[in-house]
Design an enzyme around this catalytic site. Structure first.
Site, PDB file in Angstrom:
ATOM      1  N   PHE A  50       4.690  93.497  55.075  1.00  0.00           N
ATOM      2  CA  PHE A  50       5.757  93.205  56.020  1.00  0.00           C
ATOM      3  C   PHE A  50       5.131  93.043  57.396  1.00  0.00           C
ATOM      4  CE2 PHE A  50       9.366  93.692  58.766  1.00  0.00           C
ATOM      5  CZ  PHE A  50      10.337  92.961  58.085  1.00  0.00           C
ATOM      6  N   ARG A  88       9.253  90.385  68.126  1.00  0.00           N
ATOM      7  CA  ARG A  88       9.031  88.932  68.163  1.00  0.00           C
ATOM      8  C   ARG A  88       8.062  88.542  69.283  1.00  0.00           C
ATOM      9  NH1 ARG A  88      12.776  86.342  64.882  1.00  0.00           N
ATOM     10  NH2 ARG A  88      14.790  87.354  64.698  1.00  0.00           N
ATOM     11  N   GLU A 103       8.411  76.472  59.946  1.00  0.00           N
ATOM     12  CA  GLU A 103       8.857  77.784  59.483  1.00  0.00           C
ATOM     13  C   GLU A 103       7.857  78.845  59.910  1.00  0.00           C
ATOM     14  OE1 GLU A 103      11.029  79.640  58.497  1.00  0.00           O
ATOM     15  OE2 GLU A 103      12.128  78.987  56.739  1.00  0.00           O
ATOM     16  N   ASP A 104       8.339  80.042  60.162  1.00  0.00           N
ATOM     17  CA  ASP A 104       7.443  81.137  60.496  1.00  0.00           C
ATOM     18  C   ASP A 104       6.707  81.631  59.262  1.00  0.00           C
ATOM     19  OD1 ASP A 104       9.741  82.235  59.356  1.00  0.00           O
ATOM     20  OD2 ASP A 104      10.011  83.774  60.884  1.00  0.00           O
ATOM     21  N   ASP A 145       8.161  82.913  51.993  1.00  0.00           N
ATOM     22  CA  ASP A 145       8.087  84.097  51.151  1.00  0.00           C
ATOM     23  C   ASP A 145       8.495  83.693  49.728  1.00  0.00           C
ATOM     24  OD1 ASP A 145       8.105  86.732  50.251  1.00  0.00           O
ATOM     25  OD2 ASP A 145       9.475  87.470  51.776  1.00  0.00           O
TER      26      ASP A 145
END
Length: 177
Positions: free
Chosen positions: A151, A164, A98-99, A102
């Site tokens: 963010f 990206r 996973e990036d 959260d």
């Protein structure tokens, strides 16, 4: 709407590459033989490719796509499976890549789906973790960096499909502020 741009570099390309190499070694030590790595699209594709290149031996790769964000910046809480795996997981050592973790809702959903498919082992690697945002307690065995609630974009993470391609992780001002 004004275009948002990164305002500060949070993690440099060198920091990321060093940590990814360390994580790859740790994952390979835990799974010295067969390993099946599943990237969660789109955000984790760069992380997974660098991680896999640092692993000697047999590594197979697959991809899933899930969504809980739609086109916004906050989770909707509803998770949708958009692309399923191309291969079976029965009896395999699987690592979800996973990036960012959260709230934990998307990852919990994904872990439950994959666990039901009978892997020999199921572990998770994430590049970034935001524990202050967790809504559920989710297990992540390999964490690249723990970050504050900002963010971020770059290294696969996006805002409205932009940024990206940055080789580093950068902060952008939160669009809703």
């Amino acid at each position: 709407m004004a275009e948002l741009r990164p305002t500060e570099i949070l993690l440099s390309e060198a920091q990321i590459q060093q940590r990814v190499a360390e994580m790859a070694e740790q994952i390979r030590n835990d799974h010295p033989d067969d390993l099946h790595v599943v990237a969660v699209l789109k955000g984790a594709f760069i992380f997974m490719s660098d991680l896999a290149r640092h692993m000697p031996g047999h590594v197979s790769l697959d991809f899933m796509a899930v969504s809980s964000y739609a086109k916004g910046t906050t989770s909707s809480g509803e998770v949708r499976l958009q692309k399923d795996l191309d291969s079976a997981l029965d009896g395999r050592n699987v690592v979800i890549v996973e990036d960012i973790v959260d709230t934990g809702l998307t990852l919990t959903y994904l872990q439950d789906i994959l666990r039901s498919r009978g892997p020999k082992s199921l572990r998770t690697a994430c590049l970034l973790s935001k524990p202050s945002r967790r809504k559920v307690d989710v297990k992540v065995e390999y964490i690249g960096f723990t970050i504050e609630d900002k963010f971020v974009v770059g290294y696969g993470l996006d805002y409205a499909e932009q940024y990206r391609n940055l080789p580093y992780i950068a902060v952008i001002e939160h669009p809703e502020t």
